[in-house]
Design an enzyme around this catalytic site. Sequence first.
Site, PDB file in Angstrom:
ATOM      1  N   ASP A 118       0.883  -1.164   0.000  1.00 50.93           N
ATOM      2  CA  ASP A 118       0.000   0.000   0.000  1.00 50.93           C
ATOM      3  C   ASP A 118       0.919   1.211   0.000  1.00 50.93           C
ATOM      4  O   ASP A 118       1.605   1.485   0.997  1.00 50.93           O
ATOM      5  CB  ASP A 118      -0.889  -0.016   1.242  1.00 50.93           C
ATOM      6  N   TYR A 143      -6.889  15.230 -10.586  1.00 49.55           N
ATOM      7  CA  TYR A 143      -6.173  14.554 -11.667  1.00 49.55           C
ATOM      8  C   TYR A 143      -5.080  15.472 -12.218  1.00 49.55           C
ATOM      9  O   TYR A 143      -3.926  15.061 -12.402  1.00 49.55           O
ATOM     10  CB  TYR A 143      -7.149  14.172 -12.770  1.00 49.55           C
ATOM     11  N   LYS A 198      -0.849  14.906 -12.255  1.00 47.69           N
ATOM     12  CA  LYS A 198      -0.011  14.841 -13.452  1.00 47.69           C
ATOM     13  C   LYS A 198       1.008  15.988 -13.495  1.00 47.69           C
ATOM     14  O   LYS A 198       2.183  15.777 -13.819  1.00 47.69           O
ATOM     15  CB  LYS A 198      -0.884  14.860 -14.707  1.00 47.69           C
ATOM     16  N   THR A 202      -6.927  -0.031 -21.615  1.00 49.59           N
ATOM     17  CA  THR A 202      -7.057  -0.799 -20.383  1.00 49.59           C
ATOM     18  C   THR A 202      -8.508  -1.231 -20.200  1.00 49.59           C
ATOM     19  O   THR A 202      -9.423  -0.685 -20.832  1.00 49.59           O
ATOM     20  CB  THR A 202      -6.643   0.041 -19.170  1.00 49.59           C
TER      21      THR A 202
END
Length: 289
Positions: free
Chosen positions: A70, A165, A169, A202
């Site tokens: 984790d 998000y 990035k 994916t």
Amino acid sequence: MTDLRPVAIVTGASRGAGRGIAVALGSHGCTVYVTGRSQKEGDASVSGTIYATAEEVTKAGGKGVPVRVDHSDDGQVAALFEQVAREQGRLDILVNNACAIHDMLPAPGAFWEKPREIGEMINVGVKSGFDASWRAAPMMVRQGKGLIVFTSAPGAVHYCFGPAYGAHKAGVDKMAADMAVDFKDAGVDVAAVSIWMGSLATERLLNLMASAPEHFEHLAGTLESPEFTGHVIWALYKDPALMALSGQTVIGAEMGVKYGVTDIGGKYPPSVRELHHCAPREQYPYKVK
């Protein structure tokens, strides 16, 4: 006994980009430590486990080593790097890919209308990448060589799924740039690079595309395989001129052309520079230390 294979750690490799990168590095003969939390099917909403990925790595020609980690738990991260040091005595490639992606991330609505837990991708993403790199760096500096990679995306410079998000990035792109400065000042050939991946084929994305084809029709014909970035990373690692790229955010599709790495159907994926007129932000040379 140390393994003569190049040694890599790929974080967040139960599925998706991490799985593909790990398998690709395995195909080049690497020993790959596959980390993630999923140990059995059903541990996550999308299929995939560290054991399945490690088995694929070995079948591809490498040696897959599954380690349940984790990446929000520093004790588990420390144990991972102690295990690699004990078993291999070196680390050649670290791929920081672990990220806490909430199922509601792509849901409609403003960021405050979604669960606050979406912000965990800054913790298990930016901070976890820093922590892993902090532990990898001393090993690589002692060797005098190594490659630290952050998996990133054009959402660093344009709106995509909201601020969590984008912060993730943009954050990893900036970490690669600044880590490269410290490695250069230390006088070692350890490179830090962030790679913009394209839209990946994916299970998660393919399910999204199937559920709302009209919303994702712009992705038709542009998808990259999850393995593509792994082959690009290997080409980077083998490049004698790698240090000239250290600190940069590079576009994976463009690196494919540079190194002759093709993808699905023997084709080069399209670059976001042409698709959406996006390019990585510039890092200025001014330095405060």
